[in-house]
Design an enzyme around this catalytic site. Structure first.
Site, PDB file in Angstrom:
ATOM      1  N   GLU A  74     -25.526 -13.518 -74.635  1.00 19.70           N
ATOM      2  CA  GLU A  74     -25.538 -12.183 -75.242  1.00 19.70           C
ATOM      3  C   GLU A  74     -26.860 -11.469 -74.985  1.00 19.70           C
ATOM      4  O   GLU A  74     -26.886 -10.262 -74.752  1.00 19.70           O
ATOM      5  CB  GLU A  74     -25.269 -12.288 -76.748  1.00 19.70           C
ATOM      6  CG  GLU A  74     -23.849 -12.714 -77.094  1.00 19.70           C
ATOM      7  CD  GLU A  74     -22.792 -11.732 -76.605  1.00 19.70           C
ATOM      8  OE1 GLU A  74     -23.118 -10.559 -76.361  1.00 19.70           O
ATOM      9  OE2 GLU A  74     -21.629 -12.141 -76.465  1.00 19.70           O
ATOM     10  N   THR A 132     -27.298  -5.221 -68.835  1.00 22.49           N
ATOM     11  CA  THR A 132     -27.240  -5.872 -67.528  1.00 22.49           C
ATOM     12  C   THR A 132     -25.791  -6.181 -67.177  1.00 22.49           C
ATOM     13  O   THR A 132     -25.027  -6.634 -68.025  1.00 22.49           O
ATOM     14  CB  THR A 132     -28.061  -7.173 -67.532  1.00 22.49           C
ATOM     15  OG1 THR A 132     -29.372  -6.914 -68.052  1.00 22.49           O
ATOM     16  CG2 THR A 132     -28.202  -7.731 -66.122  1.00 22.49           C
ATOM     17  N   LEU A 173     -34.273  -9.845 -63.863  1.00 20.54           N
ATOM     18  CA  LEU A 173     -33.336  -9.363 -64.883  1.00 20.54           C
ATOM     19  C   LEU A 173     -33.881  -8.151 -65.634  1.00 20.54           C
ATOM     20  O   LEU A 173     -33.119  -7.375 -66.198  1.00 20.54           O
ATOM     21  CB  LEU A 173     -33.024 -10.469 -65.898  1.00 20.54           C
ATOM     22  CG  LEU A 173     -31.796 -11.340 -65.647  1.00 20.54           C
ATOM     23  CD1 LEU A 173     -31.622 -12.337 -66.776  1.00 20.54           C
ATOM     24  CD2 LEU A 173     -30.545 -10.500 -65.489  1.00 20.54           C
ATOM     25  N   TYR A 212     -36.358  -5.991 -68.538  1.00 19.71           N
ATOM     26  CA  TYR A 212     -36.440  -5.983 -70.001  1.00 19.71           C
ATOM     27  C   TYR A 212     -36.930  -7.347 -70.501  1.00 19.71           C
ATOM     28  O   TYR A 212     -36.254  -8.057 -71.248  1.00 19.71           O
ATOM     29  CB  TYR A 212     -35.078  -5.651 -70.622  1.00 19.71           C
ATOM     30  CG  TYR A 212     -34.533  -4.312 -70.196  1.00 19.71           C
ATOM     31  CD1 TYR A 212     -34.979  -3.128 -70.795  1.00 19.71           C
ATOM     32  CD2 TYR A 212     -33.584  -4.211 -69.184  1.00 19.71           C
ATOM     33  CE1 TYR A 212     -34.486  -1.887 -70.409  1.00 19.71           C
ATOM     34  CE2 TYR A 212     -33.089  -2.981 -68.780  1.00 19.71           C
ATOM     35  CZ  TYR A 212     -33.536  -1.820 -69.391  1.00 19.71           C
ATOM     36  OH  TYR A 212     -33.053  -0.608 -69.004  1.00 19.71           O
ATOM     37  N   TYR A 241     -25.619  -6.669 -83.629  1.00 18.86           N
ATOM     38  CA  TYR A 241     -24.618  -7.031 -82.619  1.00 18.86           C
ATOM     39  C   TYR A 241     -24.716  -8.500 -82.227  1.00 18.86           C
ATOM     40  O   TYR A 241     -23.715  -9.228 -82.231  1.00 18.86           O
ATOM     41  CB  TYR A 241     -24.745  -6.162 -81.364  1.00 18.86           C
ATOM     42  CG  TYR A 241     -23.934  -6.740 -80.231  1.00 18.86           C
ATOM     43  CD1 TYR A 241     -22.557  -6.578 -80.208  1.00 18.86           C
ATOM     44  CD2 TYR A 241     -24.537  -7.519 -79.243  1.00 18.86           C
ATOM     45  CE1 TYR A 241     -21.788  -7.173 -79.215  1.00 18.86           C
ATOM     46  CE2 TYR A 241     -23.773  -8.117 -78.255  1.00 18.86           C
ATOM     47  CZ  TYR A 241     -22.395  -7.937 -78.246  1.00 18.86           C
ATOM     48  OH  TYR A 241     -21.644  -8.541 -77.269  1.00 18.86           O
ATOM     49  N   ASP A 263     -20.903  -3.142 -79.874  1.00 20.00           N
ATOM     50  CA  ASP A 263     -21.720  -2.678 -78.756  1.00 20.00           C
ATOM     51  C   ASP A 263     -21.121  -1.386 -78.211  1.00 20.00           C
ATOM     52  O   ASP A 263     -20.198  -0.806 -78.820  1.00 20.00           O
ATOM     53  CB  ASP A 263     -21.819  -3.756 -77.669  1.00 20.00           C
ATOM     54  CG  ASP A 263     -20.486  -4.034 -76.974  1.00 20.00           C
ATOM     55  OD1 ASP A 263     -19.440  -3.472 -77.394  1.00 20.00           O
ATOM     56  OD2 ASP A 263     -20.481  -4.814 -75.995  1.00 20.00           O
ATOM     57  N   CYS A 279      -3.289  -0.373 -71.035  1.00 15.78           N
ATOM     58  CA  CYS A 279      -3.928  -0.759 -72.297  1.00 15.78           C
ATOM     59  C   CYS A 279      -2.934  -1.423 -73.235  1.00 15.78           C
ATOM     60  O   CYS A 279      -1.857  -0.870 -73.510  1.00 15.78           O
ATOM     61  CB  CYS A 279      -4.528   0.471 -72.970  1.00 15.78           C
ATOM     62  SG  CYS A 279      -5.330   0.081 -74.545  1.00 15.78           S
ATOM     63  N   SER A 290     -36.243   2.543 -69.505  1.00 20.11           N
ATOM     64  CA  SER A 290     -35.302   3.359 -70.277  1.00 20.11           C
ATOM     65  C   SER A 290     -35.875   4.728 -70.618  1.00 20.11           C
ATOM     66  O   SER A 290     -35.134   5.691 -70.787  1.00 20.11           O
ATOM     67  CB  SER A 290     -34.918   2.622 -71.566  1.00 20.11           C
ATOM     68  OG  SER A 290     -36.069   2.319 -72.332  1.00 20.11           O
TER      69      SER A 290
END
Length: 354
Positions: A38, A44, A81, A83, A121, A139, A203, A300
């Site tokens: 998570e 990502t 990756l 962050y 989350y 999320d 859906c 960001s």
């Protein structure tokens, strides 16, 4: 909608169990491994995360292994990756688990939420997926799906709006199978109920979707535009001495890319001769300069616009604290940001031409 809750749950869970992607973190209920996945998946792409996840758990298979890890080695495994505060917070939180909970991730939202880096989350995802606890895990995908299903037109860019969706999940969640329910909402948002051109005819819950029946699901969710990012120009210098060593500096212990290594950078300002600033700061004489391809590093909230140069230095002195003259082999073992890896790749090519 809520009168069809049972039908909604059944359609979503059955669809997820039938159509879910085969992802490595879906082959475990180990809360530590779910937690790692998570954290990696924040901002990502799934395809990017898979090899990092597998390598990470090979290097740090248990909470104890991660708690004991050397930070520089840890950052090297995360290299690319981005962050990087994510992995620092992950290690800090895992150390709390080892020290305070005997290495077992807590099973309640109250306890798990006290851990470093664990927000609402992540707490809900770990609790529902690993332990089968009926907790919300909201999320961006979940907000998009439920904004359309329930016709919620609140601005999802506002932090307070997430509470609306958390309440909605707790009204709808399948108490018998919260793991498949929460993952189903996430999967639906990722694969079917996409930001543009949602595949409504595929859906599994379209019969219960108010926006689908209204005919304009693309108009939701409501999201205000982000503030324009700030752009800062930098000159980046790969400085080599007469022995072929390269000058490296380690970033501060806090802030952007904390403790990562980089080639020295000087912000470009009016009337500043950046290579002269470099020579004075690190005590060497300039003996040549070559230009590299410019690069951008996008965060960001800001963008570094970087011009790269190779400098040749003579009369080299000892560098200040948090800097070092290193061989190319030593540089390649350091944790570097993606932009620094790209400058390093350019440098190798230029050296091969000589």
């Amino acid at each position: 909608m809520y009168r069809y809750t049972k039908q909604f749950q059944k359609a979503l869970v059955e669809w997820f169990n039938r159509e879910k992607r085969d992802l490595p973190w879906r082959h475990t209920t180990d809360p530590y491994k779910i937690w790692v996945s998570e954290v990696m998946l924040q901002q990502t792409r799934v395809d990017t995360v898979i090899p990092y996840y597998e390598n990470f758990l090979e290097k740090f298979p248990t909470a104890q292994a991660l708690a004991d890890a050397n930070e520089e080695f840890l950052l090297k495994q995360w290299e690319g990756l981005g962050y990087y505060s994510r992995v620092r917070n992950l290690q800090a939180g895992v150390r709390e688990v080892v020290e305070n909970y005997g290495g077992v991730v807590p099973k309640t939202r109250e306890e798990i939420s006290t851990l470093k880096g664990v927000g609402p989350y992540t707490a809900g995802a770990v609790l529902s997926i690993a332990y089968g606890v009926p907790e919300h895990a909201v999320d961006g995908n979940v907000m998009r799906v439920l904004s359309r299903v329930l016709m919620i037109d609140e601005d999802i860019a506002l932090p307070k709006t997430k509470k609306t969706f958390e309440r909605a999940v707790m009204e709808l969640i399948d108490y018998d199978n919260p793991s498949a329910f929460n993952q189903g909402l996430m999967e639906l948002g990722a694969m079917v109920c996409t930001p543009t051109s949602p595949s409504c005819l595929l859906c599994p819950v379209r019969d219960y979707c108010i926006a689908f029946h209204e005919g304009e699901p693309e108009k939701l969710p409501v999201k205000t535009k982000k503030v324009k990012t700030k752009k800062i120009p930098y000159d980046v210098f790969i400085v080599e001495d007469e022995q072929g060593r390269i000058l490296m500096e380690q970033r501060p212990e806090t802030g952007l890319l904390a403790n990562m290594w980089q080639f020295p950078m000087v912000e470009v300002k009016k009337d500043v001769v950046t290579d002269s600033v470099m020579a004075e700061m690190y005590h060497f004489e300039l003996a040549g300069k070559d230009h590299l391809m410019p690069l951008k590093h996008v965060f960001s909230h800001l963008v570094w616009q970087m011009d790269g140069y190779i400098l040749r230095a003579t009369d080299v002195e000892e560098p200040p604290e948090r800097a070092a003259w290193l061989t190319l082999d030593e540089v390649e073992k350091l944790p570097l940001s993606v932009s620094m890896q790209k400058f390093l790749a350019q440098y190798r090519i230029e050296r091969q031409k000589l």
